[in-house]
Enzyme design. Structure first.
Site, PDB file in Angstrom:
ATOM      1  N   ASP A  44      36.470  46.500  34.761  1.00  0.00           N
ATOM      2  CA  ASP A  44      35.035  46.691  34.471  1.00  0.00           C
ATOM      3  C   ASP A  44      34.396  47.713  35.401  1.00  0.00           C
ATOM      4  O   ASP A  44      33.532  48.487  34.978  1.00  0.00           O
ATOM      5  CB  ASP A  44      34.271  45.369  34.631  1.00  0.00           C
ATOM      6  CG  ASP A  44      34.621  44.377  33.540  1.00  0.00           C
ATOM      7  OD1 ASP A  44      35.214  44.797  32.537  1.00  0.00           O
ATOM      8  OD2 ASP A  44      34.298  43.178  33.704  1.00  0.00           O
TER       9      ASP A  44
HETATM   10  P1  NAP Z   1      37.973  42.855  35.940  1.00  0.00           P
HETATM   11  O1  NAP Z   1      37.125  43.772  35.171  1.00  0.00           O
HETATM   12  O2  NAP Z   1      37.793  41.408  35.731  1.00  0.00           O
HETATM   13  O3  NAP Z   1      39.484  43.260  35.611  1.00  0.00           O
HETATM   14  C1  NAP Z   1      40.533  42.727  36.324  1.00  0.00           C
HETATM   15  C2  NAP Z   1      41.800  43.247  35.709  1.00  0.00           C
HETATM   16  O4  NAP Z   1      42.868  42.801  36.532  1.00  0.00           O
HETATM   17  C3  NAP Z   1      42.080  42.687  34.311  1.00  0.00           C
HETATM   18  O5  NAP Z   1      41.768  43.635  33.321  1.00  0.00           O
HETATM   19  C4  NAP Z   1      43.556  42.311  34.343  1.00  0.00           C
HETATM   20  O6  NAP Z   1      44.264  43.033  33.337  1.00  0.00           O
HETATM   21  C5  NAP Z   1      44.021  42.776  35.723  1.00  0.00           C
HETATM   22  N1  NAP Z   1      44.985  41.851  36.318  1.00  0.00           N
HETATM   23  C6  NAP Z   1      44.933  40.501  36.339  1.00  0.00           C
HETATM   24  N2  NAP Z   1      46.015  40.030  36.944  1.00  0.00           N
HETATM   25  C7  NAP Z   1      46.768  41.081  37.328  1.00  0.00           C
HETATM   26  C8  NAP Z   1      48.003  41.227  38.007  1.00  0.00           C
HETATM   27  N3  NAP Z   1      48.722  40.175  38.418  1.00  0.00           N
HETATM   28  N4  NAP Z   1      48.469  42.473  38.242  1.00  0.00           N
HETATM   29  C9  NAP Z   1      47.765  43.561  37.811  1.00  0.00           C
HETATM   30  N5  NAP Z   1      46.594  43.477  37.160  1.00  0.00           N
HETATM   31  C10 NAP Z   1      46.101  42.254  36.928  1.00  0.00           C
HETATM   32  O7  NAP Z   1      37.873  43.121  37.497  1.00  0.00           O
HETATM   33  P2  NAP Z   1      36.948  44.127  38.316  1.00  0.00           P
HETATM   34  O8  NAP Z   1      37.124  45.525  37.836  1.00  0.00           O
HETATM   35  O9  NAP Z   1      37.202  43.800  39.740  1.00  0.00           O
HETATM   36  O10 NAP Z   1      35.486  43.707  37.915  1.00  0.00           O
HETATM   37  C11 NAP Z   1      34.938  42.464  38.301  1.00  0.00           C
HETATM   38  C12 NAP Z   1      34.260  41.810  37.119  1.00  0.00           C
HETATM   39  O11 NAP Z   1      34.022  40.429  37.436  1.00  0.00           O
HETATM   40  C13 NAP Z   1      32.916  42.432  36.839  1.00  0.00           C
HETATM   41  O12 NAP Z   1      32.632  42.353  35.477  1.00  0.00           O
HETATM   42  C14 NAP Z   1      31.981  41.533  37.637  1.00  0.00           C
HETATM   43  O13 NAP Z   1      30.640  41.583  37.193  1.00  0.00           O
HETATM   44  C15 NAP Z   1      32.604  40.190  37.378  1.00  0.00           C
HETATM   45  N6  NAP Z   1      32.293  39.171  38.400  1.00  0.00           N
HETATM   46  C16 NAP Z   1      32.156  39.563  39.696  1.00  0.00           C
HETATM   47  C17 NAP Z   1      31.825  38.630  40.652  1.00  0.00           C
HETATM   48  C18 NAP Z   1      31.582  39.094  42.074  1.00  0.00           C
HETATM   49  O14 NAP Z   1      30.783  38.470  42.760  1.00  0.00           O
HETATM   50  N7  NAP Z   1      32.272  40.136  42.527  1.00  0.00           N
HETATM   51  C19 NAP Z   1      31.674  37.266  40.299  1.00  0.00           C
HETATM   52  C20 NAP Z   1      31.875  36.890  38.957  1.00  0.00           C
HETATM   53  C21 NAP Z   1      32.183  37.869  38.015  1.00  0.00           C
HETATM   54  P3  NAP Z   1      45.660  42.481  32.766  1.00  0.00           P
HETATM   55  O15 NAP Z   1      45.412  41.087  32.318  1.00  0.00           O
HETATM   56  O16 NAP Z   1      45.987  43.430  31.683  1.00  0.00           O
HETATM   57  O17 NAP Z   1      46.632  42.552  33.902  1.00  0.00           O
END
Ligand code: NAP
Length: 455
Positions: A383
């Site tokens: 994201d």
């Molecule tokens: P993300 O958008 O959730 O994407 C994480 C990616 O990691 C997934 O697409 C997944 O793809 C990949 N993944 C999972 N396990 C893996 C593994 N073992 N090896 C390699 N890849 C792996 O993460 P982000 O870019 O860090 O963004 C964070 C999101 O979470 C935002 O939307 C944010 O708003 C939300 N959020 C953040 C918080 C906070 O406080 N930081 C709290 C709650 C929600 P695959 O499954 O294809 O591997």
């Protein structure tokens, strides 16, 4: 004796404030944690020496049960489950405040001054909203309930109606503190409102909800402090409430959204089926291809995301970064404020791997450098590098500042599949010509890269 307790509370408050100050930077965060822990110890010891305590039985039983549960959870919890744990702890804090307010109500029945009954109503209400709101947030983060926003007709109207009912019940109880039914109605209203306020929030907006609930748990504690006339509770609660509010503002800024838009906007995740055939092609590259690209690079920016925590690849990633630096390549980390699942998640993860703070750059400090960068290496992030946040007005990510990975000359993405990130939004970056997708667990892929890069 009272003067010693007051001085101990003063010392504890100073330590809490210094702790918070130190927690504001990764460099001093450990010291901040130690200071805050010492502050809590001083506050607990001072409170236990109060001569108002007539029997230690329940206090000791509570201490043993609470500490045992705390130690077991702290030892067993995985880094990836930390956000859920924070959500749960916020909820328990709110629930405890509500219970103390109720207990004091029944203890003091018939002898309630105006300031005490007002504080009780506030503590009960905010505490109970925080409890059920946090339980819903926990369920969403743990995958126990659907993480997508739950919206229905007249939702806002219902929330306003329920809040108005609370105001009426609150006034009735304040005018006539003996009205137990009124107090129980407030409790029921607050428990329902907590659920209703959090169910329409989901996806990328969850960080804001967690920090807001954190702030609410602090406010509930401060109100309980007024109920008990306990200064340290008032000060601690106000500190948690204020710092949670500041964090909420920072998170809103990171998402480029207003707090009202997040709470009432019901955006967060989507599941879009356009009905059109998807002709986009993705080429899977190998670690060997990526090695060639990295070896010929002069500048590299690494973008960690939630997948790094899932794969527990932080140590391997740091070894990769060191290997590249030893080859004379300029390597830096770019940290997005909402990467991962809790505020500061990436900083904590990389600190575990002893990454030097000089290598970490915030979004605002590094985003303009991507256009002059040879390779952006995206490890488990999605994201936070999704270009739809810039262009797609229909996307729930629209308006959120992203890391400009797509502006680098080449983008290497390590993830297991084409699955979307937390917000459920498809990522156009995977399909761009300059992108090299390395499919697999991040730790495995990074370990292979290290082997290939080492002489
Ligand atoms: P993300 O958008 O959730 O994407 C994480 C990616 O990691 C997934 O697409 C997944 O793809 C990949 N993944 C999972 N396990 C893996 C593994 N073992 N090896 C390699 N890849 C792996 O993460 P982000 O870019 O860090 O963004 C964070 C999101 O979470 C935002 O939307 C944010 O708003 C939300 N959020 C953040 C918080 C906070 O406080 N930081 C709290 C709650 C929600 P695959 O499954 O294809 O591997």
């Amino acid at each position: 004796m009272n003067i010693i307790i007051t001085l101990a509370y003063l010392l504890s408050s100073i330590l809490f404030i210094l702790g918070l100050k130190n927690l504001s930077s990764p460099k001093t965060a450990r010291k901040g944690n130690l200071l805050a822990m010492s502050a809590m110890l001083v506050a607990i010891i001072a409170t236990l020496t109060k001569n108002e305590i007539v029997d230690f039985t329940f206090i000791i039983i509570g201490l043993i049960i609470g500490s045992t549960i705390g130690v077991i959870i702290a030892r067993k919890i995985h880094m990836t489950a930390m956000p859920q744990m924070v959500a749960l702890f916020n909820g328990l804090g709110g629930g405890a405040s509500a219970l103390v307010a109720l207990a004091e109500y029944f203890r003091l029945t018939g002898d309630l001054k105006l300031d005490v009954i007002v504080s009780m109503v506030v503590s009960l209400f905010i505490g109970a909203v925080t409890l059920t709101g946090s339980l819903v947030a926990f369920g969403k983060l743990q995958g126990l309930i659907r993480p997508t926003p739950v919206v229905f007709k007249a939702q806002h109207f219902l929330n306003i109606l329920i809040f108005t009912l609370f105001l009426i019940a609150g006034i009735i109880v304040i005018i006539n503190p003996a009205n137990i039914t009124g107090l129980l109605v407030i409790l029921a209203i607050a428990l329902v409102l907590g659920i209703l306020l959090v169910i329409p929030i989901g996806g990328a907006d969850m960080p804001v909800v967690i920090s807001l609930l954190n702030s609410c748990s602090g406010l509930a504690v401060a109100a309980t402090g007024f109920v008990l006339s306990n200064n340290i509770l008032i000060i601690c609660g106000a500190l948690v409430g204020a710092s949670g509010m500041i964090l909420t503002r920072i998170m809103c800024k990171a998402m480029n959204r207003s707090i009202s838009n997040i709470i009432f906007g019901a955006a967060g995740t989507i599941s879009r089926d356009t009905g059109k055939e998807d002709n986009r092609k993705v080429i899977a590259y190998t670690e060997e291809d990526a090695t060639m690209m990295l070896e010929s690079a002069q500048t590299v920016i690494v973008i960690p995301g939630y997948g790094l925590a899932v794969a527990q690849a932080q140590f391997a990633l740091q070894e990769l970064v060191k290997t590249l630096i030893n080859k004379g390549i300029n390597v830096r980390y770019a940290i997005h404020p909402v990467a991962g699942r809790m505020p500061g998640h990436m900083n904590v993860l990389l600190a575990e791997a002893n990454v030097s703070y000089d290598l970490l750059f915030d979004l605002g400090d590094i985003n303009n450098d991507f256009q002059n960068t040879d390779v952006a290496v995206v490890v488990g992030a999605n994201d936070v590098v999704n270009p739809s946040a810039r262009a797609d007005k229909e996307s729930p990510l629209y308006g959120m500042p992203i890391l400009n990975a797509d502006k680098a000359k080449t983008v290497i993405i390590c993830k297991r599949s084409l699955s979307p990130g937390f917000s459920g939004v498809d990522n156009e970056l995977f399909y761009q010509k300059k992108t090299m997708m390395i499919f697999g667990d991040a730790k495995d892929s990074i370990s292979k890269l290290i082997k290939l890069l080492k002489p």
